[in-house]
Each structure stands twice: as structure tokens, then as C-alpha cells.
Design a protein around this motif. Structure first.
Motif, PDB file in Angstrom:
ATOM      1  N   ALA A  72     -84.451 -58.355 -11.925  1.00  0.00           N
ATOM      2  CA  ALA A  72     -83.643 -57.283 -12.517  1.00  0.00           C
ATOM      3  C   ALA A  72     -83.745 -57.336 -14.037  1.00  0.00           C
ATOM      4  N   PHE A  73     -83.629 -56.172 -14.666  1.00  0.00           N
ATOM      5  CA  PHE A  73     -83.739 -56.089 -16.115  1.00  0.00           C
ATOM      6  C   PHE A  73     -82.544 -55.352 -16.719  1.00  0.00           C
ATOM      7  N   SER A  74     -82.324 -55.617 -17.992  1.00  0.00           N
ATOM      8  CA  SER A  74     -81.205 -55.034 -18.720  1.00  0.00           C
ATOM      9  C   SER A  74     -81.354 -53.524 -18.820  1.00  0.00           C
ATOM     10  N   PRO A  75     -80.247 -52.804 -19.024  1.00  0.00           N
ATOM     11  CA  PRO A  75     -80.342 -51.346 -19.126  1.00  0.00           C
ATOM     12  C   PRO A  75     -81.141 -50.868 -20.331  1.00  0.00           C
ATOM     13  N   PHE A  76     -81.118 -51.641 -21.423  1.00  0.00           N
ATOM     14  CA  PHE A  76     -81.775 -51.198 -22.645  1.00  0.00           C
ATOM     15  C   PHE A  76     -82.913 -52.126 -23.035  1.00  0.00           C
ATOM     16  N   ALA A  77     -84.007 -51.530 -23.461  1.00  0.00           N
ATOM     17  CA  ALA A  77     -85.098 -52.248 -24.123  1.00  0.00           C
ATOM     18  C   ALA A  77     -84.994 -51.912 -25.602  1.00  0.00           C
ATOM     19  N   LEU A 126     -84.102 -48.036 -26.029  1.00  0.00           N
ATOM     20  CA  LEU A 126     -84.655 -47.150 -25.013  1.00  0.00           C
ATOM     21  C   LEU A 126     -84.119 -47.519 -23.638  1.00  0.00           C
ATOM     22  N   ALA A 127     -84.127 -46.538 -22.733  1.00  0.00           N
ATOM     23  CA  ALA A 127     -83.681 -46.769 -21.363  1.00  0.00           C
ATOM     24  C   ALA A 127     -84.455 -45.845 -20.442  1.00  0.00           C
ATOM     25  N   THR A 128     -84.353 -46.096 -19.136  1.00  0.00           N
ATOM     26  CA  THR A 128     -85.016 -45.268 -18.144  1.00  0.00           C
ATOM     27  C   THR A 128     -83.985 -44.743 -17.152  1.00  0.00           C
ATOM     28  N   PRO A 142     -93.113 -43.504 -33.616  1.00  0.00           N
ATOM     29  CA  PRO A 142     -92.456 -42.764 -34.699  1.00  0.00           C
ATOM     30  C   PRO A 142     -91.638 -41.573 -34.194  1.00  0.00           C
ATOM     31  N   ALA A 143     -92.137 -40.890 -33.174  1.00  0.00           N
ATOM     32  CA  ALA A 143     -91.413 -39.739 -32.640  1.00  0.00           C
ATOM     33  C   ALA A 143     -90.116 -40.167 -31.960  1.00  0.00           C
ATOM     34  N   LEU A 144     -90.177 -41.244 -31.198  1.00  0.00           N
ATOM     35  CA  LEU A 144     -88.974 -41.753 -30.534  1.00  0.00           C
ATOM     36  C   LEU A 144     -87.973 -42.267 -31.555  1.00  0.00           C
ATOM     37  N   ARG A 145     -88.477 -42.942 -32.584  1.00  0.00           N
ATOM     38  CA  ARG A 145     -87.584 -43.485 -33.614  1.00  0.00           C
ATOM     39  C   ARG A 145     -86.891 -42.353 -34.382  1.00  0.00           C
ATOM     40  N   ALA A 146     -87.586 -41.246 -34.581  1.00  0.00           N
ATOM     41  CA  ALA A 146     -86.966 -40.112 -35.270  1.00  0.00           C
ATOM     42  C   ALA A 146     -85.789 -39.564 -34.470  1.00  0.00           C
ATOM     43  N   ILE A 147     -85.942 -39.520 -33.144  1.00  0.00           N
ATOM     44  CA  ILE A 147     -84.833 -39.082 -32.288  1.00  0.00           C
ATOM     45  C   ILE A 147     -83.671 -40.062 -32.393  1.00  0.00           C
ATOM     46  N   VAL A 158     -81.794 -44.006 -26.835  1.00  0.00           N
ATOM     47  CA  VAL A 158     -80.370 -44.314 -26.758  1.00  0.00           C
ATOM     48  C   VAL A 158     -79.791 -44.509 -28.151  1.00  0.00           C
ATOM     49  N   ARG A 159     -78.622 -43.953 -28.373  1.00  0.00           N
ATOM     50  CA  ARG A 159     -77.909 -44.160 -29.635  1.00  0.00           C
ATOM     51  C   ARG A 159     -77.607 -45.639 -29.814  1.00  0.00           C
ATOM     52  N   ALA A 160     -77.473 -46.085 -31.036  1.00  0.00           N
ATOM     53  CA  ALA A 160     -77.323 -47.512 -31.328  1.00  0.00           C
ATOM     54  C   ALA A 160     -76.148 -48.141 -30.605  1.00  0.00           C
TER      55      ALA A 160
END
Length: 322
Positions: free
Chosen positions: A195-200, A3-5, A47-52, A18-20
Motif C-alpha cells: 500500500a502507498f500513501s495518498p500523496f506523492a 500529486l495524487a491519483t 513545469p505544467a503540473l507545478r504551475a497548477i 493537490v494543494r499544499a
């Protein structure tokens, strides 16, 4: 799941799935526009986010290109930012650097401080340094983002409360630390924005590298284009994230969206390098009688990423001092 923001002009940004490979992403359903909204409703949103994510990875859903420069911290502001110091080699070195005693409970009682959480830096944000005399230092860390944590949670049941992992650059103004701690009231001015990484990422993204409440990765720190640290974040993390959760939850509960840090990743083997300049300066003092490496100055760059084999699952923090 990754995930990202995306910064969209709002305070909390727009949540992206985000795609893998980290190259493309799709917006989250409108019901969960931000990561905080998703964390507040994780049982339904996950579950909804994981489906995407699965559709993106299969190629069944188109994504838009990811531009790291447009990403903020996954949580642009967090309810709480709690940081430990779970790598004892780091504790020993930095305390020796400021002639402070090693706590007698070092191996049994985790060190914790609470940082500012209202203003988190994105992975490409510059680090503003108003006065070089303050002694700016980077600190490369692994963090977890928590769901709701009840008071009294024990380490044995803490795994269910870890929802996501991120990397952090927990900046420190080293020359302000001694005076602050001499007041016996903790850090404040010496801990600017983190500061934090682009992806969680969800823990399952790490496979077997996530075990026993530790992320077994190589955390690589590249300072002014030279790799200064390639530290193992697993075996020498004395207190696991599960143990840190038990510690912080002893007297109060925590809400979804709390970030909990490991502290600076540090290895006793000096061949692994360093994840902050304070450690290098202490090693120099031990070997030569005085520190040689200066703290950060305008124009310096720090890049932090965690390697899982040849992959960089979190993407990179890449910042310049201004």
C-alpha cells in the motif's frame, strides 16, 4: 508539488495536482491523464503540473475537495517495485528472529528484493488476510519514484533521477518467509500487495529534510490506535537512496515509474519504537525468551504517516485487516 491519483474506473486512475494543504486538488492537463504518463514526459509535464500547484496554493484556481477514500496508490501499477533494506537495525533484528546469519557484507552491499508491482493498494484499502497462520505484518517505509535510470548510474549523479517520494506499507507474511528463503530463490508468496500513501511529493516539498539522498522525517506507526513507532528515517538509513540507485543500476537500466523503497524504518534507540511487529517480537524474545505480540488479525488497523514538524506531507496510509 503534491500529486495524487483519483480512482475513476480506469486501470491507472486520473492524476490530480493537490494543494499544499492536501485538502483540494485539480485534474492534470489531459495530455498527462495519469502519473505514469507524466513521468514518461517529466521534462514537459513537471513545469505544467507545478504551475497548477502554484495557482491552487495562491487561490487563483479552484480545486475540488480531496477524499482520501477515493484515492488509489499514486502509481496504481508500476513498471517495477524494488525494495531495499537500508536500516541495518531492522536487518539484524529480523534475521535474529528467524535464526538467520547476518550477512558479512551487511555494511557494504545493500539488500534488495523485487516485489509485485501490478497491483498496488491505495491508502485506505483493506488488507485481505486469507489465513492468520501466515503471520501478517506491516512495514512502514519511505520510497522514491524514479525517472529513467541508465545502467551504470553512480550515487554522485543519482539525485536527478529521483522525481517523487511516497510512503509505503510493505506488508509481509512472516511465517512464509523462512520456507521461501530456504529454497535460495527469494521472496514471492510472503510478499503480498504493498500500500502507498495518498500523496506523492517532489523532493523540494521536504526542504532541508531531503538531503544526502535521505528523507529526515519521523515515520509514525499507529497500531490499533496506539503509537507503536515514531522512528527517524534519516540518520540511520545506512545506504542512501542514491547508493541504492547505484546498486540496482549496476547491471541494468530502469524506466520511469520504478518505485524504490528504503526498507522498514528502524532505529537502534528502542524508545523510538518499531515500524513492524517482527522487531517488537524479536525484542521481546531478547528480553523474555519468547515473542509475546501476535501478528495481525482481522479487525486490526495500521496507520502510517511521516511527520515534518506538525505537517504530514504524504497524508496517511490507514488500513484495516479483513
Amino acid at each position: 508539488m503534491k500529486l495524487a491519483t483519483l480512482r475513476d474506473g480506469t486501470r491507472d486512475g486520473r492524476l490530480l495536482v493537490v494543494r499544499a494543504d492536501g485538502e483540494a486538488a485539480a485534474p492534470s492537463p489531459s495530455h498527462w491523464p495519469s502519473l505514469q504518463a507524466a513521468l514518461d514526459d517529466w521534462a514537459e509535464s513537471e513545469p505544467a503540473l507545478r504551475a497548477i500547484a502554484e495557482r491552487l496554493d495562491r487561490g487563483d484556481q479552484d480545486g475540488v475537495p480531496v477524499d482520501p477514500a477515493r484515492l488509489g496508490a499514486p502509481l496504481s501499477r508500476a513498471y517495477e517495485w524494488v525494495d531495499g533494506s537500508a536500516f541495518l537495525n531492522h536487518v539484524i533484528l529480523v534475521r535474529r528472529a528467524r535464526n538467520a546469519e547476518i550477512p558479512p557484507t551487511l555494511e557494504t552491499d545493500p539488500l534488495i528484493y523485487q516485489g509485485g508491482s501490478g497491483d498496488m493498494m491505495g491508502p485506505r484499502d483493506p488488507i485481505a488476510l486469507a489465513d492468520p497462520a501466515w503471520g501478517l505484518d506491516f512495514e512502514s517505509e519511505v520510497c522514491v519514484i524514479l525517472g529513467d535510470v541508465p545502467q551504470g548510474t553512480k550515487a554522485a549523479s543519482a539525485d536527478s533521477h529521483v522525481k517523487l517520494l511516497v510512503l509505503a506499507n510493505d506488508c509481509t507474511l512472516r511465517n512464509l518467509v523462512p520456507v521461501e528463503l530456504a529454497k535460495s530463490f527469494g521472496f514471492f508468496q510472503s510478499k503480498p500487495a504493498t500500500a502507498f500513501s495518498p500523496f506523492a511529493i517532489t523532493p523540494d516539498e521536504l526542504g532541508g529534510a531531503w538531503r544526502d539522498g535521505r528523507a529526515h522525517l519521523r515515520v509514525r506507526s499507529t497500531y490499533n490506535d496506539a503509537i507503536v513507532g515514531d522512528c527517524d528515517s534519516g540518520p540511520e538509513m545506512h545506504f542512501s537512496f542514491f547508493q541504492l540507485i547505484e546498486h540496482i543500476a549496476k547491471t541494468r537500466r530502469f524506466t520511469a515509474g520504478t518505485i524504490l523503497g528504503s526498507g522498514t524504518v528502524s532505529n537502534a534507540d528502542r524508545a523510538r519504537g518499531i515500524s513492524c511487529l517482527a522487531e517488537r517480537r524479536m525484542i521481546e524474545t531478547i528480553e523474555t525468551g519468547k515473542p509475546i505480540t501476535p501478528f495481525m488479525k482481522k479487525g486490526d488497523r495500521i496507520r502510517i504517516e511521516a511527520m515534518l514538524g506538525s505537517k504530514s506531507p504524504f497524508g496517511a496510509i490507514d488500513q484495516e485487516v479483513v
